[in-house]
Design an enzyme around this catalytic site. Sequence first.
Site, PDB file in Angstrom:
ATOM      1  N   HIS A 270       0.903  -1.165   0.185  1.00 27.64           N
ATOM      2  CA  HIS A 270      -0.025   0.009   0.112  1.00 27.64           C
ATOM      3  C   HIS A 270       0.965   1.235  -0.077  1.00 27.64           C
ATOM      4  CE1 HIS A 270      -2.974   3.211   1.199  1.00 27.64           C
ATOM      5  NE2 HIS A 270      -3.876   1.981   0.788  1.00 27.64           N
ATOM      6  N   ASP A 321      -7.962  -4.730   0.538  1.00 32.68           N
ATOM      7  CA  ASP A 321      -8.325  -5.489  -0.819  1.00 32.68           C
ATOM      8  C   ASP A 321      -8.153  -7.102  -0.698  1.00 32.68           C
ATOM      9  OD1 ASP A 321      -9.180  -2.950  -2.166  1.00 32.68           O
ATOM     10  OD2 ASP A 321      -6.974  -3.010  -2.572  1.00 32.68           O
TER      11      ASP A 321
END
Lengths: 384, 384
Positions: A270, A321
């Site tokens: 991320h 996710d």
Amino acid sequence: MTSNENIDLSQYPHIDRGLEGIVAFSSRKSFIDGAKGELIYAGYNIDDLAPKSTFEEVCFLLWHERLPNADELKSLHADLQSNRELPEIVENYIKSTSPKSEPMAVLRTAVSMLADFDDEARDVSPEATYRKSIRITSKIPTIIAAFDRMRNGKEILKPLSEGSLAFDFLYMLNGERPGKQAEKVMDMCLILHAEHGMNASTFTCRSVCATQSDLHAAVAGAMGSLKGPLHGGANTAVMNMLLGLDKGDDIAAFIKERLAKKQKVMGFGHRVYKTFDPRAYHLRKMAGALAKEVNMEYLYEWSETIVKVMKEEKNIDPNVDFFSATVYYSMGIKPDLYTCIFAMSRISGWTAHYMEQAANNRLIRPRQLYLGEKNLEYKSVDER
Amino acid sequence: MTSNENIDLSQYPHIDRGLEGIVAFSSRKSFIDGAKGELIYAGYNIDDLAPKSTFEEVCFLLWHERLPNADELKSLHADLQSNRELPEIVENYIKSTSPKSEPMAVLRTAVSMLADFDDEARDVSPEATYRKSIRITSKIPTIIAAFDRMRNGKEILKPLSEGSLAFDFLYMLNGERPGKQAEKVMDMCLILHAEHGMNASTFTCRSVCATQSDLHAAVAGAMGSLKGPLHGGANTAVMNMLLGLDKGDDIAAFIKERLAKKQKVMGFGHRVYKTFDPRAYHLRKMAGALAKEVNMEYLYEWSETIVKVMKEEKNIDPNVDFFSATVYYSMGIKPDLYTCIFAMSRISGWTAHYMEQAANNRLIRPRQLYLGEKNLEYKSVDER
């Protein structure tokens, strides 16, 4: 003669860099500590909110920057329950789409269309914006469920207009009242995706708002951003990666092979979090319990294997996710709806940022540097 | 404890200032010299393009950064002509709107809906984007005309699919083939509004594109920005200001009274142009000729009086919105459609910027500074 001969691009440090590092807004909506792996919504850590709060409470928190008392929460629940039905013309539009239609495009069109049926659509006052935030938040689950039923040849269900948004969404999607565990899992997913600082769709929402345009316009714009693969489309990509596998497959070998071939393993790393994404932590716990309940433990085991291999091989952690994909999948939800569910949650953050932008507004408009010619001679088409 | 006690906001020079002054993009699409009053589209001055070129040619110029030769222009005309019809479901949606619906909201919804019927909707390759740019550009005039006919109880007309976009638009809007003068005036309006650097809607378009989202999503977002009163809504405001007046009124006195009351006179001044807006110069010339043709010379005389009074009293010049309003009005177009006509032209600039962004993409995402609390203790709702 080109006009850019004498332009020293190094004098423009921000050019074509996506505004990276520019601190453009102040906000009281959320705070991310990427190093510590901490996410805070208006003062409250999501480590508290995820297990203890509800999505409805989080909506109130993001809109008001404080938690509701019992009466306020009850009143918000009632408002969110009574606004779930769609205008007939919006439902007719959904019926007219085909299974080939893209879910996020249908959701964007349907929300845009809601403006035609909202008497306050053009009213940008804080009061009208607040009421519209409730109405749009209420109707998004109905739109998603109606589209999915329709494309599967099933009857579109009216909302029960009771319980939480998570409850009614699962009811309208599946045609039966969800169990407590499923409702809590969906609710926690909504809590965890509600708000995340100045992400691309929230930034689009604020940019549209800043022209003094209305909430439906800003949300339709934000939905356009969210659908991009660099933003909200990632959890669908995770599941699509896993769907090629079979129960007996050697998952560790599959991942190592992808890495060896320099193929991307979706759902890891991320830009902001340099440690475990705190949202992934909560989703991981849920994923385990849920997989057991629905006899899809293999899916959870795959996930854990992938997390382990990725840590060993690349030292990177899963993001939100990664686990939301398997959670939704074990709830029987088709992968191409995952971005829509993201929108169903993030609507709370978008509307909160719209309110904040409108309260301290300035038109958002950076500059561009022209690199083209300036003095070309116009000749008629026959002379070209 | 508030967490912002020690934050020195002066260390964040860009905060909440709308990214003013930040040079965020390089572009070859257009250049504005505000001091000289000069506007250049991909190398060509609009002082040449407005009288000599056509909107179709300008589309090609903005998309390709060069003017077309005769064959290329012919081919683009053919493509723009053959794509004007709307899918039946989009037309049905327009029929389902009411006269209370906001034109820009209907246009946004209809364009968003076109994605359902475009086989290349999800394809973000340069080739597909180019073909979609043509299809969307072709269909916008049809949408606007269909909506206006419908709300006036008139039959929706199919496009003739011949001639220029300006020609077919006026035909579908009015039910008769426009004269040469009217077509040229509309075409010049489209040329003059086609592109204008990094304005708010173009910026929204690029921001949506930067998530790798598709063209329909980006254009729907841009339309949301354009409808804002701080952006595209200004020419409607000009006409609404004038509509309260009667033929015999003393216009100079009306303007002086507004100024004395510190009321805004719409259509004057511009953030970028410090002299006469070059677009206003061309529109002014057209407005005179057109007013004569349609026996509305009083409207042109009003305009000239207002320009004179504003120069004398405030030393500010009219902008593009001022004369486009009276031009559209003398063509019989209702004021609330003016922003839609702006969109019908600016689609060329939006799509051109989408192509440029996609070719050199980076996610657009500035940062925010969190000013709220960080460590609030979560208590259950009964304890609040």
